[in-house]
Scaffold this motif. Sequence first.
Motif, mmCIF file in Angstrom:
data_model
loop_
_atom_site.group_PDB
_atom_site.id
_atom_site.type_symbol
_atom_site.label_atom_id
_atom_site.label_comp_id
_atom_site.label_asym_id
_atom_site.label_seq_id
_atom_site.Cartn_x
_atom_site.Cartn_y
_atom_site.Cartn_z
ATOM 1 N N ALA A 92 56.628 13.725 -5.315
ATOM 2 C CA ALA A 92 56.135 13.346 -6.639
ATOM 3 C C ALA A 92 54.615 13.475 -6.759
ATOM 4 O O ALA A 92 54.104 13.748 -7.843
ATOM 5 N N GLU A 93 53.887 13.272 -5.685
ATOM 6 C CA GLU A 93 52.432 13.186 -5.724
ATOM 7 C C GLU A 93 51.737 14.466 -6.193
ATOM 8 O O GLU A 93 50.767 14.375 -6.967
ATOM 9 N N PRO A 94 52.183 15.642 -5.755
ATOM 10 C CA PRO A 94 51.511 16.834 -6.271
ATOM 11 C C PRO A 94 51.613 16.957 -7.799
ATOM 12 O O PRO A 94 50.676 17.423 -8.446
ATOM 13 N N HIS A 95 52.725 16.506 -8.364
ATOM 14 C CA HIS A 95 52.876 16.538 -9.819
ATOM 15 C C HIS A 95 51.873 15.595 -10.486
ATOM 16 O O HIS A 95 51.298 15.928 -11.527
ATOM 17 N N ASN A 96 51.652 14.432 -9.890
ATOM 18 C CA ASN A 96 50.673 13.493 -10.436
ATOM 19 C C ASN A 96 49.275 14.118 -10.442
ATOM 20 O O ASN A 96 48.553 14.036 -11.430
ATOM 21 N N ASN A 97 48.905 14.760 -9.342
ATOM 22 C CA ASN A 97 47.574 15.352 -9.265
ATOM 23 C C ASN A 97 47.448 16.583 -10.153
ATOM 24 O O ASN A 97 46.381 16.831 -10.708
ATOM 25 N N LEU A 98 48.533 17.335 -10.308
ATOM 26 C CA LEU A 98 48.515 18.430 -11.277
ATOM 27 C C LEU A 98 48.279 17.880 -12.673
ATOM 28 O O LEU A 98 47.521 18.450 -13.464
ATOM 29 N N ALA A 99 48.927 16.763 -12.976
ATOM 30 C CA ALA A 99 48.734 16.136 -14.292
ATOM 31 C C ALA A 99 47.281 15.751 -14.498
ATOM 32 O O ALA A 99 46.731 15.955 -15.584
ATOM 33 N N ALA A 100 46.646 15.211 -13.473
ATOM 34 C CA ALA A 100 45.235 14.833 -13.593
ATOM 35 C C ALA A 100 44.368 16.057 -13.869
ATOM 36 O O ALA A 100 43.447 15.995 -14.697
ATOM 37 N N LEU A 101 44.673 17.169 -13.220
ATOM 38 C CA LEU A 101 43.910 18.396 -13.454
ATOM 39 C C LEU A 101 44.149 18.941 -14.864
ATOM 40 O O LEU A 101 43.214 19.367 -15.539
ATOM 41 N N HIS A 102 45.404 18.912 -15.308
ATOM 42 C CA HIS A 102 45.705 19.369 -16.670
ATOM 43 C C HIS A 102 45.018 18.483 -17.705
ATOM 44 O O HIS A 102 44.472 18.980 -18.694
ATOM 45 N N ALA A 103 45.044 17.172 -17.480
ATOM 46 C CA ALA A 103 44.399 16.250 -18.421
ATOM 47 C C ALA A 103 42.895 16.491 -18.456
ATOM 48 O O ALA A 103 42.288 16.502 -19.531
ATOM 49 N N ALA A 104 42.300 16.706 -17.305
ATOM 50 C CA ALA A 104 40.864 16.967 -17.254
ATOM 51 C C ALA A 104 40.505 18.239 -18.027
ATOM 52 O O ALA A 104 39.413 18.347 -18.579
ATOM 53 N N ALA A 105 41.450 19.176 -18.069
ATOM 54 C CA ALA A 105 41.233 20.421 -18.808
ATOM 55 C C ALA A 105 41.614 20.282 -20.277
ATOM 56 O O ALA A 105 41.494 21.233 -21.039
ATOM 57 N N GLY A 106 42.094 19.084 -20.668
ATOM 58 C CA GLY A 106 42.450 18.838 -22.061
ATOM 59 C C GLY A 106 43.856 19.260 -22.437
ATOM 60 O O GLY A 106 44.219 19.225 -23.610
ATOM 61 N N ASP A 107 44.673 19.639 -21.464
ATOM 62 C CA ASP A 107 46.049 20.046 -21.745
ATOM 63 C C ASP A 107 46.988 18.871 -21.470
ATOM 64 O O ASP A 107 47.607 18.780 -20.413
ATOM 65 N N SER A 109 49.786 18.056 -22.949
ATOM 66 C CA SER A 109 51.221 18.373 -22.944
ATOM 67 C C SER A 109 51.675 18.736 -21.540
ATOM 68 O O SER A 109 52.721 18.273 -21.076
ATOM 69 N N LYS A 110 50.895 19.569 -20.854
ATOM 70 C CA LYS A 110 51.230 19.909 -19.466
ATOM 71 C C LYS A 110 51.114 18.675 -18.574
ATOM 72 O O LYS A 110 51.928 18.480 -17.670
ATOM 73 N N ALA A 111 50.104 17.860 -18.826
ATOM 74 C CA ALA A 111 49.937 16.638 -18.029
ATOM 75 C C ALA A 111 51.160 15.745 -18.188
ATOM 76 O O ALA A 111 51.686 15.223 -17.199
ATOM 77 N N ARG A 112 51.615 15.584 -19.428
ATOM 78 C CA ARG A 112 52.802 14.755 -19.673
ATOM 79 C C ARG A 112 54.015 15.307 -18.923
ATOM 80 O O ARG A 112 54.744 14.560 -18.264
ATOM 81 N N ALA A 113 54.225 16.609 -18.984
ATOM 82 C CA ALA A 113 55.375 17.216 -18.311
ATOM 83 C C ALA A 113 55.316 16.990 -16.800
ATOM 84 O O ALA A 113 56.340 16.673 -16.170
ATOM 85 N N GLU A 114 54.133 17.140 -16.215
ATOM 86 C CA GLU A 114 54.002 16.922 -14.766
ATOM 87 C C GLU A 114 54.267 15.462 -14.397
ATOM 88 O O GLU A 114 54.910 15.174 -13.385
ATOM 89 N N LEU A 115 53.778 14.548 -15.223
ATOM 90 C CA LEU A 115 54.002 13.122 -14.934
ATOM 91 C C LEU A 115 55.464 12.748 -15.112
ATOM 92 O O LEU A 115 56.005 11.953 -14.334
ATOM 93 N N GLU A 116 56.104 13.311 -16.098
ATOM 94 C CA GLU A 116 57.534 13.037 -16.267
ATOM 95 C C GLU A 116 58.328 13.545 -15.070
ATOM 96 O O GLU A 116 59.259 12.886 -14.605
ATOM 97 N N GLU A 117 57.939 14.707 -14.542
ATOM 98 C CA GLU A 117 58.600 15.220 -13.342
ATOM 99 C C GLU A 117 58.301 14.330 -12.141
ATOM 100 O O GLU A 117 59.187 14.025 -11.337
#
Length: 181
Positions: A92-107, A109-117
Amino acid sequence: MKFREVVVAFGLVIALVPHAQAALADELGEVTRLQHAGQTAASLARADQYLAAHPRDAQMRFLKAVVLAEGGRAGEATALLEQLTRDYPELAEPHNNLAALHAAAGDFSKARAELEESLRLNPLYATAHENLGDVYAVLAGQEYAKALRLEPGNATVPAKLAIVREITTRQPIPGRTPVRQ
């Protein structure tokens, strides 16, 4: 808004002899120490040296992604985390960190999808729940702002938008008790 990222806290089942586990712990500690000392290049070199001998080591790959992200190399960190999600789909952890990177980039929707996964994989992952709440708050703010643009005279939206902005920017509304974080 600052998303919480996991540094190296995921529990992998590693079938190693005890001295190999200690060696990995030593290497993870040294990479972390170098990064905290501001020696990003040395930290990455140490991680790469270890990964040359242990290319599938998920913990070191994850830590390398964290070092890359903290060093301003979000694209490389994203690629490494995405590969981790393919190689270790149960984590689960890589998805959380991907979400943080997507959020930092302003995306968001992608952040939400990664966190849901992430939460599908680990429903008890508190950091991912907190981050998903933050993403929902940002998305709510975007929708309230859109509603206000479409209907400027709407009397209820400005108060909702102010509350969301208080949460996401941590700037209190004048005359209101701040939301606790």
